[in-house]
Write an enzyme that holds these catalytic residues in place. Structure first.
Site: not given
Length: 239
Positions: A43, A45, A50, A70, A100, A190
């Site tokens: 994922h 961003r 990260h 994602e 998150t 999740h």
């Protein structure tokens, strides 16, 4: 059997805390697949706190199972995944400053936007999944976007599981049944963990895939990565 896709964002978080390439995101992805993981999820961003854009491109030739990316479908994200062409893109409406993911899409409100995004991705052969709260009434609008799947946002289930697991899963079952009526596949993710996964997987109809990162990587600190993956696979087995 429900597939296990491992989210490796936390590996990148640990690496970025020190700089350099330890632990290696790419080596982790290779090892996870050797240990039995049936997919790799990332994922990225916008702030690259990260997973970085470089990671996305480095991972593509190494993921031979299923690559799931994602993210919030801003133009830069869409352009990146159209270049990389993962097997699946999961659309998540997370704010740029979110720690998150913390909510699913309001598909009714964003129907036109999501239709356009889904159409563009599917035109390039990329399977799409829309991150959705456990709300049966929202499935109709998710279907109207043209998406292939929904991904159930399972934080509420995980929070309420210790108190009343039957009530915690009720809306998730109803939403999955509604998705089945519309011919949509069901993913989930999740805060799923070794504690709550088996009950969820045993009760959600048509559950094709779970994406698990934070809990799995945390538990691997105690159990070891290979043992952790095998423990998850056993909980997903139907026999």
């Amino acid at each position: 059997m429900t597939k296990l896709s491992v989210n490796i964002n936390k590996i990148a978080t640990l690496r970025n805390a020190r700089g350099g390439d330890l632990p290696s995101v790419t080596q982790t992805a290779v090892k996870l697949q050797e240990f039995g993981a049936q997919g790799i999820t990332i994922h990225p961003r916008p702030d690259q706190r990260h997973i970085t854009r470089k990671d996305v491109y480095d991972l593509k030739p190494l993921v031979h199972t299923e690559f799931n990316i994602e993210g919030n479908p801003h133009r830069s994200f869409i352009d990146m995944v159209l270049e990389v062409k993962p097997e699946q893109v999961t659309l998540v409406p997370d704010a740029e400053d979110a720690v998150t993911s913390n909510a699913g899409w309001d598909c009714e409100k964003h129907l036109g936007f999501l239709k356009n995004v889904v159409s563009e991705l599917k035109s390039q052969g990329i399977r799409t999944s829309i991150f959705l709260d456990p709300n049966p009434e929202m499935v109709k609008f998710a279907h109207e976007t043209g998406t292939d799947r929904i991904e159930l946002y399972t934080e509420a289930y995980a929070l309420n599981y210790p108190k009343d697991k039957e009530e915690a899963i009720r809306l998730y079952i109803e939403t999955a049944l509604e998705a089945e009526k519309y011919g949509l596949g069901v993913n989930a993710g999740h805060d799923l963990s070794l504690e709550n996964l088996k009950y969820f997987a045993d009760h959600i109809p048509n559950l094709l895939e779970v994406s698990i990162g934070h809990a799995l990587i945390s538990e691997a600190l105690y159990l070891g990565l290979e043992n952790t993956v095998q423990a998850y696979l056993k909980r997903l087995a139907k026999w």
